[in-house]
Enzyme design. Sequence first.
Site, PDB file in Angstrom:
ATOM      1  N   ASP A  16       0.848  -1.185   0.000  1.00 39.62           N
ATOM      2  CA  ASP A  16       0.000   0.000   0.000  1.00 39.62           C
ATOM      3  C   ASP A  16       0.891   1.244   0.000  1.00 39.62           C
ATOM      4  O   ASP A  16       1.895   1.287   0.717  1.00 39.62           O
ATOM      5  CB  ASP A  16      -0.899  -0.018   1.245  1.00 39.62           C
ATOM      6  CG  ASP A  16      -2.026   0.995   1.170  1.00 39.62           C
ATOM      7  OD1 ASP A  16      -1.716   2.206   1.129  1.00 39.62           O
ATOM      8  OD2 ASP A  16      -3.192   0.591   1.156  1.00 39.62           O
ATOM      9  N   ILE A  17       0.535   2.263  -0.789  1.00 33.95           N
ATOM     10  CA  ILE A  17       1.368   3.466  -0.857  1.00 33.95           C
ATOM     11  C   ILE A  17       1.256   4.317   0.407  1.00 33.95           C
ATOM     12  O   ILE A  17       2.112   5.152   0.666  1.00 33.95           O
ATOM     13  CB  ILE A  17       1.062   4.325  -2.110  1.00 33.95           C
ATOM     14  CG1 ILE A  17      -0.387   4.786  -2.127  1.00 33.95           C
ATOM     15  CG2 ILE A  17       1.419   3.583  -3.374  1.00 33.95           C
ATOM     16  CD1 ILE A  17      -0.682   5.835  -3.194  1.00 33.95           C
ATOM     17  N   HIS A  85     -10.400  -4.384  -3.708  1.00 31.45           N
ATOM     18  CA  HIS A  85      -9.047  -4.604  -3.190  1.00 31.45           C
ATOM     19  C   HIS A  85      -9.126  -5.002  -1.718  1.00 31.45           C
ATOM     20  O   HIS A  85      -9.873  -4.430  -0.946  1.00 31.45           O
ATOM     21  CB  HIS A  85      -8.149  -3.377  -3.383  1.00 31.45           C
ATOM     22  CG  HIS A  85      -8.645  -2.120  -2.736  1.00 31.45           C
ATOM     23  ND1 HIS A  85      -9.671  -1.370  -3.260  1.00 31.45           N
ATOM     24  CD2 HIS A  85      -8.254  -1.494  -1.602  1.00 31.45           C
ATOM     25  CE1 HIS A  85      -9.889  -0.324  -2.485  1.00 31.45           C
ATOM     26  NE2 HIS A  85      -9.049  -0.376  -1.455  1.00 31.45           N
ATOM     27  N   LEU A  86      -8.364  -6.019  -1.386  1.00 36.67           N
ATOM     28  CA  LEU A  86      -8.290  -6.547  -0.028  1.00 36.67           C
ATOM     29  C   LEU A  86      -7.092  -5.925   0.673  1.00 36.67           C
ATOM     30  O   LEU A  86      -5.973  -5.977   0.163  1.00 36.67           O
ATOM     31  CB  LEU A  86      -8.119  -8.076  -0.070  1.00 36.67           C
ATOM     32  CG  LEU A  86      -7.857  -8.778   1.263  1.00 36.67           C
ATOM     33  CD1 LEU A  86      -9.109  -8.752   2.135  1.00 36.67           C
ATOM     34  CD2 LEU A  86      -7.404 -10.210   1.024  1.00 36.67           C
ATOM     35  N   HIS A  87      -7.334  -5.346   1.858  1.00 42.38           N
ATOM     36  CA  HIS A  87      -6.240  -4.836   2.691  1.00 42.38           C
ATOM     37  C   HIS A  87      -5.713  -5.978   3.538  1.00 42.38           C
ATOM     38  O   HIS A  87      -6.485  -6.717   4.154  1.00 42.38           O
ATOM     39  CB  HIS A  87      -6.740  -3.722   3.618  1.00 42.38           C
ATOM     40  CG  HIS A  87      -7.055  -2.455   2.904  1.00 42.38           C
ATOM     41  ND1 HIS A  87      -6.137  -1.451   2.741  1.00 42.38           N
ATOM     42  CD2 HIS A  87      -8.193  -2.050   2.292  1.00 42.38           C
ATOM     43  CE1 HIS A  87      -6.698  -0.461   2.070  1.00 42.38           C
ATOM     44  NE2 HIS A  87      -7.937  -0.798   1.779  1.00 42.38           N
TER      45      HIS A  87
END
Length: 127
Positions: A16-17, A85-87
Site C-alpha cells: 500500500d502506498i 481490493h483486499l487490505h
Amino acid sequence: MLVAFLQYEDLVCFRDIRPGAQHHYLVVPIEHMGNCKTLKKDHIPLVGKMMEAGKNILQQNNFTDLNDIRMGFHWPPFCSVSHLHLHVLAPVSQLGFLSRMIYRINSYWFVTAEQLIEQLQNENAAS
C-alpha cells in the site's frame, strides 16, 4: 530482501502506498470488479483466493504470525478506489490509533474478509 509485488494468474499483490501497518499490502483482482458490496455468493472462492495471496505475501516477507493479521475491505461508500481490493495488515497488535480506527472490525466502513464471506453465504441462503 522484501517482496513488494506478487502476481498470480488473476490477482496482483503490492505494498500500500500509504501503509497503516508495518506490513500493509493490497490484493487486487486483475479483472475489474466494483467493490465488496457488489459481490455475490459465486465470488466467495475469489475472496478466499485473495486471502491466500495475502497470507503468501506476508510469509514471503518473513511475517509468519497469522494470528496477528487483519484482512478486509472498506465498505461503500467509504472506498477511495472503485476497484475491489483486499487490505492485508500485520502486525495488528502494533497498529497505531488512526489505523485501529480505519481498519476497525464491526464498523460501518470496514468489513473483514471472513465477515464478508459469511455475509455472502447468509444473503444467498435467505434468497
